[in-house]
Design a protein around this motif. Sequence first.
Motif, short mmCIF file in Angstrom:
data_model
loop_
_atom_site.label_atom_id
_atom_site.label_comp_id
_atom_site.label_asym_id
_atom_site.label_seq_id
_atom_site.Cartn_x
_atom_site.Cartn_y
_atom_site.Cartn_z
N GLN A 101 59.01 41.39 36.57
CA GLN A 101 58.64 42.75 36.16
C GLN A 101 57.14 42.90 36.04
OE1 GLN A 101 60.67 43.52 32.49
NE2 GLN A 101 62.70 43.52 33.39
N ASP A 102 56.66 44.12 36.28
CA ASP A 102 55.24 44.42 36.11
C ASP A 102 54.79 44.05 34.69
OD1 ASP A 102 55.62 45.53 38.58
OD2 ASP A 102 54.93 47.54 38.06
N LEU B 45 51.02 32.02 50.56
CA LEU B 45 50.68 31.92 49.14
C LEU B 45 49.17 31.73 48.95
CD1 LEU B 45 53.60 29.61 47.94
CD2 LEU B 45 53.55 32.11 48.08
N THR B 46 48.40 32.07 49.96
CA THR B 46 46.94 31.90 49.89
C THR B 46 46.18 33.20 50.06
OG1 THR B 46 46.65 31.50 52.27
CG2 THR B 46 47.22 29.58 50.91
N SER B 47 46.88 34.32 50.18
CA SER B 47 46.22 35.58 50.57
C SER B 47 45.94 36.50 49.39
CB SER B 47 47.10 36.32 51.58
OG SER B 47 48.29 36.79 50.95
N ALA B 48 45.08 37.49 49.65
CA ALA B 48 44.77 38.51 48.65
C ALA B 48 46.01 39.33 48.31
CB ALA B 48 43.65 39.41 49.15
N GLU B 49 46.87 39.57 49.30
CA GLU B 49 48.10 40.32 49.04
C GLU B 49 49.00 39.56 48.07
OE1 GLU B 49 46.85 41.54 53.27
OE2 GLU B 49 46.73 39.75 51.98
N PHE B 50 49.07 38.24 48.23
CA PHE B 50 49.84 37.42 47.29
C PHE B 50 49.23 37.51 45.89
CE2 PHE B 50 49.77 33.18 45.20
CZ PHE B 50 51.08 33.17 44.74
N LEU B 51 47.91 37.41 45.79
CA LEU B 51 47.27 37.46 44.47
C LEU B 51 47.39 38.85 43.84
CD1 LEU B 51 44.10 35.23 44.84
CD2 LEU B 51 46.29 34.70 43.77
N ALA B 52 47.48 39.87 44.65
CA ALA B 52 47.73 41.20 44.10
C ALA B 52 49.10 41.25 43.42
CB ALA B 52 47.64 42.26 45.20
N GLU B 53 50.08 40.56 44.00
CA GLU B 53 51.40 40.45 43.37
C GLU B 53 51.31 39.67 42.07
OE1 GLU B 53 55.12 41.17 44.06
OE2 GLU B 53 53.71 42.82 44.32
N VAL B 54 50.51 38.61 42.06
CA VAL B 54 50.30 37.85 40.83
C VAL B 54 49.73 38.75 39.74
CG1 VAL B 54 48.91 36.03 39.77
CG2 VAL B 54 50.01 35.61 41.98
N ARG B 55 48.70 39.51 40.09
CA ARG B 55 48.08 40.37 39.07
C ARG B 55 49.05 41.44 38.58
NH1 ARG B 55 41.95 43.00 38.78
NH2 ARG B 55 42.24 43.79 36.65
N ARG B 56 49.87 41.95 39.48
CA ARG B 56 50.87 42.95 39.07
C ARG B 56 51.82 42.38 38.01
NH1 ARG B 56 55.85 43.17 39.48
NH2 ARG B 56 55.95 41.38 40.89
N ALA B 57 52.22 41.11 38.19
CA ALA B 57 53.19 40.51 37.28
C ALA B 57 52.59 40.04 35.96
CB ALA B 57 53.88 39.33 37.96
N GLY C 138 45.15 40.78 30.33
CA GLY C 138 44.67 39.62 29.61
C GLY C 138 45.40 38.34 29.95
N GLY C 139 46.41 38.40 30.82
CA GLY C 139 47.14 37.20 31.21
C GLY C 139 46.32 36.29 32.11
N LEU C 140 46.76 35.05 32.24
CA LEU C 140 46.03 34.05 33.01
C LEU C 140 46.83 33.62 34.24
CD1 LEU C 140 44.75 31.61 30.20
CD2 LEU C 140 43.56 33.58 31.20
#
Length: 288
Positions: free
Chosen positions: A144-145, A165-177, A181-183
């Motif tokens: 979930q977001d 698992l190395t792309s900016a699109e993948f990291l955008a998904e990481v940031r969404r989740a 303040g999360g790490l």
Amino acid sequence: MARNKQRDRAAAAAPVSETVDGGLAELVPDRERPRAWTLLVDGAPQSHVDLDDPTHLSFEYQRRLGHIVDLAAPPNRPLQAVHLGGGALTLARYVAATRPRSTQQVVELDGRLVQFVRRELPLDPGARVRVRSTDARAGLAKVQDGWADLIIADVFGGARTPAHLTSAEFLAEVRRALRPGGLYAANLADGPPLAHLRGQIATAAAVFPELALTADPTVLRGRRFGNAVLLASDRELPVAELTRRVATDPHPGRVEHGRALADFAGGAAPVTDASAKPSPAPPASVFR
């Protein structure tokens, strides 16, 4: 006398192996710790687990990830954590032991490996750990977001991180989740000329405003192949405390951040899905 008996019991333990989706998985007993094991897949060390003391982190990079777990929130506060890549569930066990009542999701593509590990190295029944056998990016998409306080990526197939698992699109998904303040922490592997590592720093900088990197100085100087842990967030990072902890490890490391980290990246371009490649294969000498 007691220590000698423990060593004798460890010496009597035999390795356990099983064919899994990723190759031959082996659990090799630790001769110094009576209920500790190292997981290898096709000869490549993946994880180390001490069932008697899940707070013991033997691998250098896992100890640095453990520091990040410790600094993700005040001591003992439960976390909502996502682990991309399961291995022997070492970091999930660490979170459960150091932060009781944490809720964790583990995403591991190799379902047969998960079954092997859970049978031979059972989790504490009280640990709130859910394991999904699916691709890391597909599993992340189901989070979930803003759900996660911490996301740890430690995904290797054939000793290489898959390209997607190395792309900016993948990291955008990481940031969404991640919650605000999360790490996000990622285990990265590279060797000279460190092109992959520099590209991953540039990619993370395109998505997150705050970054830090910790590794053995010889790895950062491009003298050998090894692991580096990348830390990213939308908030100021605990760089001073992380630096102190890493410097006091049995194998002391270095932390780079700010301008020094940007200089280290050396103008590398962010990686996209269209340009992504797997991380480089380690030289055969790494596992000898």
